[in-house]
Design a protein around this motif. Structure first.
Motif, PDB file in Angstrom:
ATOM      1  N   SER A  58     101.356 132.463  42.334  1.00 30.40           N
ATOM      2  CA  SER A  58     100.970 131.123  42.312  1.00 30.40           C
ATOM      3  C   SER A  58     100.849 130.623  43.787  1.00 30.40           C
ATOM      4  O   SER A  58      99.525 130.169  43.947  1.00 30.40           O
ATOM      5  CB  SER A  58     102.341 130.369  41.800  1.00 30.40           C
ATOM      6  OG  SER A  58     101.891 128.828  42.047  1.00 30.40           O
ATOM      7  N   TRP A  59     101.491 130.835  44.760  1.00 33.73           N
ATOM      8  CA  TRP A  59     101.210 130.376  46.139  1.00 33.73           C
ATOM      9  C   TRP A  59      99.989 130.924  46.748  1.00 33.73           C
ATOM     10  O   TRP A  59      99.275 130.388  47.613  1.00 33.73           O
ATOM     11  CB  TRP A  59     102.452 130.627  46.922  1.00 33.73           C
ATOM     12  CG  TRP A  59     103.574 129.646  46.727  1.00 33.73           C
ATOM     13  CD1 TRP A  59     104.549 130.001  46.039  1.00 33.73           C
ATOM     14  CD2 TRP A  59     103.447 128.188  46.878  1.00 33.73           C
ATOM     15  NE1 TRP A  59     105.502 128.845  45.803  1.00 33.73           N
ATOM     16  CE2 TRP A  59     104.645 127.752  46.260  1.00 33.73           C
ATOM     17  CE3 TRP A  59     102.529 127.463  47.698  1.00 33.73           C
ATOM     18  CZ2 TRP A  59     105.312 126.358  46.426  1.00 33.73           C
ATOM     19  CZ3 TRP A  59     102.912 125.947  47.764  1.00 33.73           C
ATOM     20  CH2 TRP A  59     104.439 125.382  46.917  1.00 33.73           C
ATOM     21  N   THR A 118      95.891 127.228  46.403  1.00 36.82           N
ATOM     22  CA  THR A 118      94.687 126.432  46.506  1.00 36.82           C
ATOM     23  C   THR A 118      94.599 124.823  46.511  1.00 36.82           C
ATOM     24  O   THR A 118      94.339 123.990  47.305  1.00 36.82           O
ATOM     25  CB  THR A 118      93.601 126.716  45.703  1.00 36.82           C
ATOM     26  OG1 THR A 118      93.338 128.297  45.728  1.00 36.82           O
ATOM     27  CG2 THR A 118      92.289 125.921  45.706  1.00 36.82           C
ATOM     28  N   PHE A 119      95.688 124.374  45.503  1.00 34.42           N
ATOM     29  CA  PHE A 119      95.775 123.171  45.340  1.00 34.42           C
ATOM     30  C   PHE A 119      96.687 122.355  46.626  1.00 34.42           C
ATOM     31  O   PHE A 119      96.120 121.319  47.174  1.00 34.42           O
ATOM     32  CB  PHE A 119      96.917 122.772  44.102  1.00 34.42           C
ATOM     33  CG  PHE A 119      97.233 121.493  43.783  1.00 34.42           C
ATOM     34  CD1 PHE A 119      96.450 120.511  43.282  1.00 34.42           C
ATOM     35  CD2 PHE A 119      98.446 121.012  44.361  1.00 34.42           C
ATOM     36  CE1 PHE A 119      96.879 119.140  43.061  1.00 34.42           C
ATOM     37  CE2 PHE A 119      98.991 119.448  44.178  1.00 34.42           C
ATOM     38  CZ  PHE A 119      97.996 118.582  43.424  1.00 34.42           C
ATOM     39  N   TRP A 120      97.635 123.028  47.014  1.00 31.82           N
ATOM     40  CA  TRP A 120      98.365 122.493  48.051  1.00 31.82           C
ATOM     41  C   TRP A 120      97.610 122.656  49.450  1.00 31.82           C
ATOM     42  O   TRP A 120      98.125 121.778  50.360  1.00 31.82           O
ATOM     43  CB  TRP A 120      99.843 123.043  48.322  1.00 31.82           C
ATOM     44  CG  TRP A 120     100.720 122.597  47.350  1.00 31.82           C
ATOM     45  CD1 TRP A 120     101.064 123.382  46.205  1.00 31.82           C
ATOM     46  CD2 TRP A 120     101.145 121.211  47.116  1.00 31.82           C
ATOM     47  NE1 TRP A 120     101.942 122.675  45.418  1.00 31.82           N
ATOM     48  CE2 TRP A 120     102.113 121.266  46.033  1.00 31.82           C
ATOM     49  CE3 TRP A 120     101.099 120.199  47.801  1.00 31.82           C
ATOM     50  CZ2 TRP A 120     102.697 120.273  45.714  1.00 31.82           C
ATOM     51  CZ3 TRP A 120     101.844 118.983  47.515  1.00 31.82           C
ATOM     52  CH2 TRP A 120     102.535 118.855  46.188  1.00 31.82           C
ATOM     53  N   THR A 121      96.695 123.440  49.722  1.00 31.10           N
ATOM     54  CA  THR A 121      95.981 123.292  50.810  1.00 31.10           C
ATOM     55  C   THR A 121      94.956 122.249  50.701  1.00 31.10           C
ATOM     56  O   THR A 121      94.747 121.435  51.648  1.00 31.10           O
ATOM     57  CB  THR A 121      94.875 124.845  50.821  1.00 31.10           C
ATOM     58  OG1 THR A 121      95.935 125.682  50.861  1.00 31.10           O
ATOM     59  CG2 THR A 121      94.003 124.622  52.043  1.00 31.10           C
ATOM     60  N   VAL A 150     105.964 131.565  58.557  1.00 32.74           N
ATOM     61  CA  VAL A 150     105.804 132.760  57.634  1.00 32.74           C
ATOM     62  C   VAL A 150     105.309 132.174  56.267  1.00 32.74           C
ATOM     63  O   VAL A 150     106.478 130.980  55.770  1.00 32.74           O
ATOM     64  CB  VAL A 150     106.856 133.750  57.567  1.00 32.74           C
ATOM     65  CG1 VAL A 150     106.807 134.380  58.981  1.00 32.74           C
ATOM     66  CG2 VAL A 150     108.095 132.905  57.185  1.00 32.74           C
ATOM     67  N   ASP A 151     104.699 132.370  55.496  1.00 31.79           N
ATOM     68  CA  ASP A 151     104.493 131.919  54.045  1.00 31.79           C
ATOM     69  C   ASP A 151     103.775 132.935  53.324  1.00 31.79           C
ATOM     70  O   ASP A 151     103.297 133.898  53.676  1.00 31.79           O
ATOM     71  CB  ASP A 151     103.506 130.645  54.342  1.00 31.79           C
ATOM     72  CG  ASP A 151     103.760 129.819  53.026  1.00 31.79           C
ATOM     73  OD1 ASP A 151     104.317 128.639  53.166  1.00 31.79           O
ATOM     74  OD2 ASP A 151     103.057 129.842  52.154  1.00 31.79           O
ATOM     75  N   LEU A 152     103.928 132.653  51.979  1.00 32.23           N
ATOM     76  CA  LEU A 152     103.202 133.658  50.885  1.00 32.23           C
ATOM     77  C   LEU A 152     101.701 133.272  50.635  1.00 32.23           C
ATOM     78  O   LEU A 152     100.873 134.085  50.239  1.00 32.23           O
ATOM     79  CB  LEU A 152     104.031 133.577  49.736  1.00 32.23           C
ATOM     80  CG  LEU A 152     105.467 134.357  49.451  1.00 32.23           C
ATOM     81  CD1 LEU A 152     105.923 134.092  48.327  1.00 32.23           C
ATOM     82  CD2 LEU A 152     105.072 135.722  49.620  1.00 32.23           C
ATOM     83  N   SER A 153     101.434 132.204  51.118  1.00 31.58           N
ATOM     84  CA  SER A 153     100.279 131.579  50.782  1.00 31.58           C
ATOM     85  C   SER A 153      99.067 132.004  51.912  1.00 31.58           C
ATOM     86  O   SER A 153      98.976 131.244  52.783  1.00 31.58           O
ATOM     87  CB  SER A 153     100.123 129.918  50.453  1.00 31.58           C
ATOM     88  OG  SER A 153      98.997 129.523  50.305  1.00 31.58           O
ATOM     89  N   SER A 154      97.974 132.728  51.589  1.00 34.73           N
ATOM     90  CA  SER A 154      96.856 133.139  52.426  1.00 34.73           C
ATOM     91  C   SER A 154      96.107 131.669  52.307  1.00 34.73           C
ATOM     92  O   SER A 154      95.775 131.526  53.531  1.00 34.73           O
ATOM     93  CB  SER A 154      96.127 134.058  52.247  1.00 34.73           C
ATOM     94  OG  SER A 154      95.567 134.118  50.590  1.00 34.73           O
ATOM     95  N   PRO A 155      95.682 130.918  51.482  1.00 38.96           N
ATOM     96  CA  PRO A 155      94.785 129.701  51.685  1.00 38.96           C
ATOM     97  C   PRO A 155      95.611 128.692  52.753  1.00 38.96           C
ATOM     98  O   PRO A 155      94.986 128.121  53.532  1.00 38.96           O
ATOM     99  CB  PRO A 155      94.820 128.961  50.501  1.00 38.96           C
ATOM    100  CG  PRO A 155      94.958 129.814  49.680  1.00 38.96           C
ATOM    101  CD  PRO A 155      95.893 131.174  50.126  1.00 38.96           C
TER     102      PRO A 155
END
Length: 283
Positions: free
Chosen positions: A17-18, A24-27, A82-87
């Motif tokens: 998801s992330w 993408t949505f949260w970016t 640190v985060d799971l989301s590349s976007p």
């Protein structure tokens, strides 16, 4: 092209998801999230008490506002997000470079299993980043190992669903008006850190002491006007709305717009919200 991070099997769905549509949505709406959290942001940073030479770890950093502010507060130190989301991490790096924060760095990682080092950080912070671990005890133990003895861990998490008007309202409307059961307390949801007894037990078992929860109740901002807030909320709950039949979905979206209009103030669209500010010390 970055390497795919090592992700614990309990966090695979969160990673999909992330690092995918959710990220993408949260970016796209990263600024909206920062605006929504503005009433809590200063309290989090004050509790973190970042010193000019502090080395700070930001768990679930998203687009990096907390990481950047930690780096600003520590010109002789550093901040790692640190985060799971590349976007989201791509945006975080862009914003840090724009602000010339050379002491802010970002890594795509699952903080539950990633080698964060040992006694490397003076303080760890998290704004909505610790509720989604598949195994919270393992994650917090890993974070504890990375904090020096006596170092601080400060988190901002949601209180219970029924204390958060926005999410509880949107959840009901997006289900077609049905009263849904509360999320399972052990599941990786926004409310997994909402029970104070569970938080105290979890933090102690993971290697923390002096665990304190402070209640913060500040309305959350969802948009400058009805249409602006509607686009954001409908997008955030799109998967729930999409499960409804066409006619029911149309009625639900109309109901959402009416409800948003009822919460329009001279400061934008606001809903009551409640968070825990969790402060603990590494033993």
């Amino acid at each position: 092209m970055t390497d795919t991070p090592t992700v614990d099997s309990s966090n695979t769905d969160q990673f999909r998801s992330w690092d995918g549509g959710g990220g993408t949505f949260w970016t796209e709406y990263s600024g909206r999230f920062d605006e929504g959290m503005a009433g809590y942001h200063g309290e989090l940073l004050a509790a973190a008490d970042i010193q000019p030479d502090s080395v700070t770890l930001d768990i679930g950093c998203g687009s990096g506002q907390v990481t950047r502010d930690a780096a600003r507060a520590a010109p002789e130190g550093s901040a790692l997000g640190v985060d799971l989301s590349s976007p989201l991490l791509d945006l975080a790096r862009t914003l840090a470079a724009k602000d010339q924060l050379t002491n802010a760095t970002f890594v795509q990682a699952d903080a539950q299993v990633h080698d964060l080092g040992e006694a490397r950080f003076d303080v760890a912070v998290s704004r909505h980043g610790t509720m989604f671990f598949g195994d919270r005890l393992a994650a917090f133990a890993n974070i504890a190992r990375a904090i020096r003895p006596g170092g601080r861990f400060v988190q901002l998490t949601w209180q219970a669903l029924d204390r958060n008007e926005g999410i509880s309202t949107f959840r009901t409307i997006a289900s077609g008006g049905r009263e849904l059961p509360p999320p399972p307390p052990e599941a990786p949801t926004p409310f997994s850190m909402s029970d104070p007894d569970r938080v105290h037990r979890l933090m102690r078992e993971a290697g923390f002491a002096d665990v304190e929860l402070t209640s913060l109740t500040v309305p959350m901002y969802y948009g400058r006007d009805v249409d602006d807030a509607f686009d954001f909320i409908a997008g955030n709950f799109a998967s729930s709305f999409d499960q409804l039949a066409d006619a029911a979905r149309s009625r639900a979206l109309d109901a959402l717009k009416v409800n948003i209009a009822e919460h329009l103030t001279d400061r934008g669209v606001l809903y009551d919200a409640a968070h825990w500010l969790i402060h603990a010390r590494r033993t």
